[in-house]
Design an enzyme around this catalytic site. Structure first.
Site, PDB file in Angstrom:
ATOM      1  N   HIS A  12       0.822  -1.214   0.000  1.00  0.00           N
ATOM      2  CA  HIS A  12       0.000   0.000   0.000  1.00  0.00           C
ATOM      3  C   HIS A  12       0.850   1.256   0.000  1.00  0.00           C
ATOM      4  O   HIS A  12       2.021   1.239   0.355  1.00  0.00           O
ATOM      5  CB  HIS A  12      -0.980   0.019   1.183  1.00  0.00           C
ATOM      6  N   GLU A  48      -7.304   3.892  10.255  1.00  0.00           N
ATOM      7  CA  GLU A  48      -6.874   3.688   8.869  1.00  0.00           C
ATOM      8  C   GLU A  48      -7.887   2.852   8.092  1.00  0.00           C
ATOM      9  O   GLU A  48      -8.506   1.944   8.642  1.00  0.00           O
ATOM     10  CB  GLU A  48      -5.465   3.089   8.813  1.00  0.00           C
ATOM     11  N   GLN A  65      -3.855   3.265   1.622  1.00  0.00           N
ATOM     12  CA  GLN A  65      -4.245   3.306   3.040  1.00  0.00           C
ATOM     13  C   GLN A  65      -4.513   4.773   3.383  1.00  0.00           C
ATOM     14  O   GLN A  65      -3.590   5.583   3.390  1.00  0.00           O
ATOM     15  CB  GLN A  65      -3.097   2.762   3.891  1.00  0.00           C
ATOM     16  N   HIS A  91       3.741   7.236   3.674  1.00  0.00           N
ATOM     17  CA  HIS A  91       4.696   6.133   3.564  1.00  0.00           C
ATOM     18  C   HIS A  91       4.282   5.171   2.455  1.00  0.00           C
ATOM     19  O   HIS A  91       3.182   5.262   1.922  1.00  0.00           O
ATOM     20  CB  HIS A  91       4.852   5.379   4.899  1.00  0.00           C
ATOM     21  N   GLU A 141       7.479   0.998   5.017  1.00  0.00           N
ATOM     22  CA  GLU A 141       6.955  -0.020   5.942  1.00  0.00           C
ATOM     23  C   GLU A 141       7.184  -1.398   5.338  1.00  0.00           C
ATOM     24  O   GLU A 141       7.138  -1.570   4.121  1.00  0.00           O
ATOM     25  CB  GLU A 141       5.443   0.238   6.121  1.00  0.00           C
TER      26      GLU A 141
HETATM   27  C1  V0V Z   1       9.282  12.119   9.294  1.00  0.00           C
HETATM   28  N1  V0V Z   1      10.178  12.292   8.299  1.00  0.00           N
HETATM   29  C2  V0V Z   1       9.683  11.745   7.191  1.00  0.00           C
HETATM   30  C3  V0V Z   1       8.420  11.225   7.536  1.00  0.00           C
HETATM   31  N2  V0V Z   1       8.199  11.460   8.853  1.00  0.00           N
HETATM   32  N3  V0V Z   1      10.194  11.636   5.957  1.00  0.00           N
HETATM   33  C4  V0V Z   1       9.425  11.027   5.027  1.00  0.00           C
HETATM   34  N4  V0V Z   1       8.194  10.515   5.278  1.00  0.00           N
HETATM   35  C5  V0V Z   1       7.663  10.596   6.508  1.00  0.00           C
HETATM   36  N5  V0V Z   1       6.470  10.080   6.758  1.00  0.00           N
HETATM   37  C6  V0V Z   1      11.492  12.943   8.409  1.00  0.00           C
HETATM   38  C7  V0V Z   1      11.357  14.389   8.907  1.00  0.00           C
HETATM   39  O1  V0V Z   1      11.153  15.252   7.832  1.00  0.00           O
HETATM   40  C8  V0V Z   1      12.693  14.601   9.575  1.00  0.00           C
HETATM   41  O2  V0V Z   1      13.666  14.857   8.610  1.00  0.00           O
HETATM   42  C9  V0V Z   1      13.010  13.230  10.189  1.00  0.00           C
HETATM   43  O3  V0V Z   1      12.253  12.276   9.413  1.00  0.00           O
HETATM   44  C10 V0V Z   1      12.575  13.137  11.647  1.00  0.00           C
HETATM   45  O4  V0V Z   1      11.202  13.493  11.696  1.00  0.00           O
HETATM   46  P1  V0V Z   1      10.440  14.158  12.917  1.00  0.00           P
HETATM   47  O5  V0V Z   1       9.414  15.064  12.357  1.00  0.00           O
HETATM   48  O6  V0V Z   1      11.404  14.706  13.928  1.00  0.00           O
HETATM   49  O7  V0V Z   1       9.641  12.964  13.513  1.00  0.00           O
HETATM   50  P2  V0V Z   1      10.066  11.790  14.462  1.00  0.00           P
HETATM   51  O8  V0V Z   1      11.514  11.497  14.367  1.00  0.00           O
HETATM   52  O9  V0V Z   1       9.500  12.067  15.828  1.00  0.00           O
HETATM   53  O10 V0V Z   1       9.209  10.633  13.819  1.00  0.00           O
HETATM   54  C11 V0V Z   1       9.446  10.146  12.524  1.00  0.00           C
HETATM   55  C12 V0V Z   1       9.219   8.628  12.535  1.00  0.00           C
HETATM   56  C13 V0V Z   1       7.770   8.405  13.051  1.00  0.00           C
HETATM   57  C14 V0V Z   1       9.397   8.131  11.114  1.00  0.00           C
HETATM   58  C15 V0V Z   1      10.239   7.955  13.464  1.00  0.00           C
HETATM   59  O11 V0V Z   1       6.832   9.032  12.187  1.00  0.00           O
HETATM   60  C16 V0V Z   1       7.392   6.972  13.204  1.00  0.00           C
HETATM   61  O12 V0V Z   1       7.683   6.341  14.232  1.00  0.00           O
HETATM   62  N6  V0V Z   1       6.755   6.377  12.155  1.00  0.00           N
HETATM   63  C17 V0V Z   1       6.407   4.955  12.156  1.00  0.00           C
HETATM   64  C18 V0V Z   1       5.008   4.722  12.650  1.00  0.00           C
HETATM   65  C19 V0V Z   1       3.958   5.303  11.738  1.00  0.00           C
HETATM   66  O13 V0V Z   1       4.242   6.114  10.859  1.00  0.00           O
HETATM   67  N7  V0V Z   1       2.678   4.910  11.993  1.00  0.00           N
HETATM   68  C20 V0V Z   1       1.531   5.394  11.231  1.00  0.00           C
HETATM   69  C21 V0V Z   1       1.181   4.458  10.163  1.00  0.00           C
HETATM   70  P3  V0V Z   1      14.782  15.989   8.818  1.00  0.00           P
HETATM   71  O14 V0V Z   1      13.990  17.242   9.027  1.00  0.00           O
HETATM   72  O15 V0V Z   1      15.549  15.543  10.040  1.00  0.00           O
HETATM   73  O16 V0V Z   1      15.587  15.946   7.555  1.00  0.00           O
HETATM   74  S1  V0V Z   1       0.531   2.934  10.822  1.00  0.00           S
HETATM   75  C22 V0V Z   1       0.428   1.833   9.510  1.00  0.00           C
HETATM   76  O17 V0V Z   1       0.938   2.182   8.392  1.00  0.00           O
HETATM   77  C23 V0V Z   1      -0.203   0.606   9.741  1.00  0.00           C
HETATM   78  C24 V0V Z   1      -0.864   0.264  11.022  1.00  0.00           C
HETATM   79  C25 V0V Z   1      -0.217  -0.423   8.658  1.00  0.00           C
HETATM   80  O18 V0V Z   1      -0.023  -0.108   7.508  1.00  0.00           O
HETATM   81  O19 V0V Z   1      -0.475  -1.629   8.983  1.00  0.00           O
HETATM   82 CO    CO Z   2       0.869   1.446   6.446  1.00  0.00          CO
END
Ligand code: V0V
Ligand code: CO
Length: 148
Positions: A12, A48, A65, A91, A141
């Site tokens: 997705h 979602e 998604q 993502h 992911e």
């Molecule tokens: C953050 N950044 C991204 C981004 N989110 N870059 C591309 N795409 C994204 N979605 C970049 C951001 O611009 C910063 O870059 C750097 O990463 C650090 O970001 P931050 O804003 O300080 O945020 P953090 O570090 O607190 O969190 C970022 C992470 C967080 C990726 C660690 O979003 C996370 O834990 N994501 C995984 C969980 C998730 O997304 N769950 C929702 C979907 P610079 O400025 O340093 O260059 S759940 C799902 O998909 C499910 C259940 C499923 O499919 O089954």
């Molecule tokens: Co997802």
């Protein structure tokens, strides 16, 4: 290593927005897409909805998604805030057959995975994420469907 040992297909592409239900309605009304699955995932902080161009998934079909934050502590709430409240692509998820094996291979190659062990994803899948710094700016992911 052959590609088939890692990724099966794009499972997705995720669209983050303030209201997932509104986005679902938009996909249905404008594109004739279908809701395949809907759930709240408190651990991930999202509601979602999995959307597909057909009512049932066929092999290698990619879904969209649509998701919105469950609360203000959600990582998606933070992402939307940083994006000045604008919705957008959040993502991309690769479907894998064996997430433990794929994770081990990616770690060996220096990739940073967010979780030590996979967590619960949509529909009971096992999921993990490659940090955007390891994904050349894209949050990637890994998702493995439940095995019967
Ligand atoms: C953050 N950044 C991204 C981004 N989110 N870059 C591309 N795409 C994204 N979605 C970049 C951001 O611009 C910063 O870059 C750097 O990463 C650090 O970001 P931050 O804003 O300080 O945020 P953090 O570090 O607190 O969190 C970022 C992470 C967080 C990726 C660690 O979003 C996370 O834990 N994501 C995984 C969980 C998730 O997304 N769950 C929702 C979907 P610079 O400025 O340093 O260059 S759940 C799902 O998909 C499910 C259940 C499923 O499919 O089954
Ligand atoms: Co997802």
């Amino acid at each position: 290593m052959e590609n088939e040992d890692l990724f099966i297909c794009i499972d997705h592409v995720a669209y983050a927005c303030p209201d997932a239900k509104e986005a679902s309605k938009y996909y249905q009304e404008n594109f004739g897409w279908h809701e395949i699955h809907r759930e709240e995932n408190p651990e991930q902080g999202v509601v979602e909805i999995m959307m597909a161009p057909a009512g049932e998934l066929s092999e290698h079909m990619t879904q969209v998604q649509v998701m919105s934050p469950l609360n203000e502590n959600s990582t998606v709430a933070k992402w939307l805030e940083k994006n000045n409240g604008r919705a957008g692509l959040h993502h991309m998820a690769w479907r894998v057959d064996d997430i433990d094996k794929v994770s081990a291979t990616l770690r060996e190659r220096g990739m940073r995975l967010l979780y030590d062990e996979p967590k619960l994803g949509t529909g009971g899948n096992r999921i993990n994420f490659m940090h955007p710094k390891s994904g050349m700016g894209v949050l990637i992911e890994l998702t493995q469907y439940p095995k019967n």
